[in-house]
Design an enzyme around this catalytic site. Structure first.
Site, PDB file in Angstrom:
ATOM      1  N   GLY A 136      -6.214  -4.861 -11.240  1.00  0.00           N
ATOM      2  CA  GLY A 136      -5.645  -6.188 -11.334  1.00  0.00           C
ATOM      3  C   GLY A 136      -5.601  -6.992 -10.058  1.00  0.00           C
ATOM      4  O   GLY A 136      -5.463  -8.223 -10.109  1.00  0.00           O
ATOM      5  N   ASP A 137      -5.725  -6.347  -8.906  1.00  0.00           N
ATOM      6  CA  ASP A 137      -5.746  -7.057  -7.620  1.00  0.00           C
ATOM      7  C   ASP A 137      -6.756  -6.361  -6.716  1.00  0.00           C
ATOM      8  O   ASP A 137      -6.452  -5.958  -5.594  1.00  0.00           O
ATOM      9  CB  ASP A 137      -4.345  -7.059  -6.989  1.00  0.00           C
ATOM     10  N   LEU A 138      -7.974  -6.236  -7.232  1.00  0.00           N
ATOM     11  CA  LEU A 138      -8.955  -5.344  -6.613  1.00  0.00           C
ATOM     12  C   LEU A 138      -9.783  -6.060  -5.551  1.00  0.00           C
ATOM     13  O   LEU A 138     -10.990  -6.224  -5.680  1.00  0.00           O
ATOM     14  CB  LEU A 138      -9.860  -4.740  -7.693  1.00  0.00           C
TER      15      LEU A 138
END
Length: 278
Positions: free
Chosen positions: A182-184
């Site tokens: 999700g926040d890669l």
């Protein structure tokens, strides 16, 4: 804090940043202590780490203790980016995504609906249709925030809104919900001294697997071609996925616009213009 949460005395500590401290436990290894400032931020991150770990795909730090404000995780020695590690990571990321999620927008088990992506609030509201869910819960909330803060004008926002209207025809073939980090971005990809890649700081939720890959490309990642190549071998992406990268980048770009201002808003606008009347 580490002593209270782990039940072990502390023999030393070193500040990494305002929110991160490396702590050495007496007679044991170093651990990382992280402060979560937003309501529910620690609970969301702990739930996300455990959900990602449950897939048994990409390693994540083990949570050793936490409360509402602080968390303690294991600290793995880091090394240099390596092409073989990148290929292993690509295959493992495909396996992580394949572990799935109950719905687009599904929060990790025991995770709060009102979570965070970095310093920005992120609401995990389940949906069944990716284009409509992505527009309503990932693009438009941050577009409105950017307009409210004055870094995007209402006339400019209309271009992004046009892309949201066209998402059903632009999104590609339907896919089941994937288990996303999700926040890669590259800062959350740790290259371990043992040749394994670990993921930290998730904003985990159910989403489209192309979103994680698009974020890796947006902010750059060592050996990205190796990562994507081995991902494709393990779980081929739908035809036309490279043409959809910008659609998936709108979410992180607008998050950054809401947090950091006009330069990211301009990138979001430039990306949107590529799709508004495509």
């Amino acid at each position: 804090m580490a002593a209270r949460l782990t039940g072990r005395p502390v023999s030393g500590e070193r500040a990494r940043s305002g929110a991160l401290t490396e702590v050495t436990l007496a007679g044991g290894p170093a651990v990382m202590v992280k402060r979560g400032d937003g309501p529910g931020a620690v609970r969301a991150e702990v739930a996300g780490l455990r959900w990602l770990a449950a897939a048994r795909a990409v390693p994540v730090p083990q949570v050793l203790g936490h409360d509402e404000r602080w968390m303690v995780t294991e600290l793995a020695p880091t090394g240099r980016p390596d092409p073989e590690a990148a290929m292993r990571f690509g295959r493992a990321l495909a396996a992580l995504h394949a572990a799935g999620a109950p719905a687009f927008g599904a929060a990790p088990p025991d995770g709060p609906r009102d979570a965070w992506i970095g310093l920005a609030p992120m609401r995990n509201e389940p949906g069944t249709d990716w284009p409509h869910w992505y527009a309503e819960h990932r693009v438009l909330p941050y577009l409105r925030e950017a307009v409210d803060q004055g870094c995007l004008r209402p006339g400019e926002a209309a271009v992004v809104e046009r892309v949201c209207e066209r998402l059903p025809e632009l999104a590609g073939p339907p896919e089941p919900p994937a288990r996303l980090h999700g926040d890669l971005w590259s800062g959350n990809v740790l290259w371990g001294a043992d040749g394994r890649v670990r993921l930290i700081d998730p904003a985990a939720h159910g989403g489209h697997r192309e979103t994680d890959l698009a974020m890796l490309r947006l902010f750059g990642c060592p050996y990205l071609d190796r990562i994507v190549g081995s991902y494709q071998e393990a779980a081929p992406l739908a035809d036309g996925w490279t043409e959809r990268i910008g659609l998936h980048q709108l979410f992180p770009l607008l998050v950054h616009a809401a947090l950091f201002g006009r330069s990211y808003a301009e990138q979001a606008l430039a990306t949107s213009r590529n799709y508004a009347d495509k």
